[in-house]
Design a protein around this motif. Sequence first.
Motif, PDB file in Angstrom:
ATOM      1  N   VAL A   1       0.680  -1.173  -0.113  1.00 18.43           N
ATOM      2  CA  VAL A   1      -0.080   0.134   0.134  1.00 18.43           C
ATOM      3  C   VAL A   1       0.908   1.148   0.110  1.00 18.43           C
ATOM      4  CG1 VAL A   1      -0.196   0.069   2.475  1.00 18.43           C
ATOM      5  CG2 VAL A   1      -2.097   0.790   1.006  1.00 18.43           C
ATOM      6  N   ALA A   2       2.081   1.175   0.667  1.00 14.93           N
ATOM      7  CA  ALA A   2       2.880   2.206   0.660  1.00 14.93           C
ATOM      8  C   ALA A   2       3.624   2.797  -0.801  1.00 14.93           C
ATOM      9  CB  ALA A   2       4.270   2.080   1.629  1.00 14.93           C
TER      10      ALA A   2
ATOM     11  N   TYR B   1       3.294   5.608  -6.095  1.00 17.12           N
ATOM     12  CA  TYR B   1       3.222   5.543  -7.398  1.00 17.12           C
ATOM     13  C   TYR B   1       2.047   6.684  -7.700  1.00 17.12           C
ATOM     14  CZ  TYR B   1       2.177   3.610 -11.955  1.00 17.12           C
ATOM     15  OH  TYR B   1       1.617   3.582 -13.241  1.00 17.12           O
ATOM     16  N   ARG B   2       1.179   6.449  -7.080  1.00 16.35           N
ATOM     17  CA  ARG B   2      -0.074   7.527  -7.507  1.00 16.35           C
ATOM     18  C   ARG B   2      -0.337   8.761  -7.168  1.00 16.35           C
ATOM     19  NH1 ARG B   2      -4.990   2.883  -7.039  1.00 16.35           N
ATOM     20  NH2 ARG B   2      -4.204   1.175  -7.880  1.00 16.35           N
TER      21      ARG B   2
ATOM     22  N   VAL C   1       3.413  14.646  -5.422  1.00 21.63           N
ATOM     23  CA  VAL C   1       3.885  14.803  -3.915  1.00 21.63           C
ATOM     24  C   VAL C   1       5.110  14.032  -4.026  1.00 21.63           C
ATOM     25  CG1 VAL C   1       3.466  14.274  -1.363  1.00 21.63           C
ATOM     26  CG2 VAL C   1       1.403  14.699  -3.015  1.00 21.63           C
ATOM     27  N   PHE C   2       5.364  13.049  -4.547  1.00 15.50           N
ATOM     28  CA  PHE C   2       6.594  12.461  -4.446  1.00 15.50           C
ATOM     29  C   PHE C   2       7.331  12.502  -5.797  1.00 15.50           C
ATOM     30  CE2 PHE C   2       3.584  10.202  -1.529  1.00 15.50           C
ATOM     31  CZ  PHE C   2       4.002  10.494  -0.398  1.00 15.50           C
TER      32      PHE C   2
END
Length: 263
Positions: free
Chosen positions: A95-96, A101-102, A106-107
């Motif tokens: 889930v992390a 990925y989604r 943000v990342f």
Amino acid sequence: MVNFQCKRRYDWEDFLEIMRLLRAPGGCPWDAEQTHVSIRRNFLEETYEALDALDRDDPADMQEELGDVLMQVAFHAQIEKERGRFSMDDVIDGVAQKLVYRHPHVFGNVQVEGSEAVLVNWEALKRKEKSQFTTADAIEAVPHTLPALWRAEKIGSKTAKAGFDWANTIGALGKLEEEVRELRAALEAGDPPDVPHGVREELGDLLFITAKIAQMSGVDPEDALHRACDKFDARFRRVEGLADKPLAEYTEAELVELWRSAK
């Protein structure tokens, strides 16, 4: 007895160890006997109880019910760990990985403007991740275990994004009226409900287009039906309060008048 040190406050690792011990030799016989199938309904019930606590905005119940949902997650993960297929650590990592990925805005270095763009990007990434190349693939991926109205709403939403939609809700309302006529014809035919174009099929079509109108109107059909149930409950209570004899002794016309009075 198992080897376990009781504490005043437990952490995440303690929680997972408790779940392991419950199913281990010397643990709880009931817990040890359970399978994914046998506790499937428990998962659903605990989820609904958590939603009820959220709806009531009750922090004490939220804490308890969210814990019960987490217990169900850990229970299923422990069963799989014993089978050597995956562990709770794998669930958390999965889930992390998905969240990172989604959320490239943000990342990563993707730029988005507003929450609507986030949802569009999320859906595109999800379809790529799950190898959903067509809208039909995306529709088939909608869980068949969802409540039927909710599933219908999600299907309607996915087809709308592909451009398969009415221009407005009035157009969809015309389809609803058509389905009512077809249901009436099926009822008047008096055939068994499961024949082609029988009551079951036509009633399903009617409910499906109703969920579609809800989706087009920005209304959750499950929520709308729950509210209708609550409204009916309150009015029926007033009907019983107004009645001066058993309801079964009233004529249909008298029952209609009672209902009107209760409104």
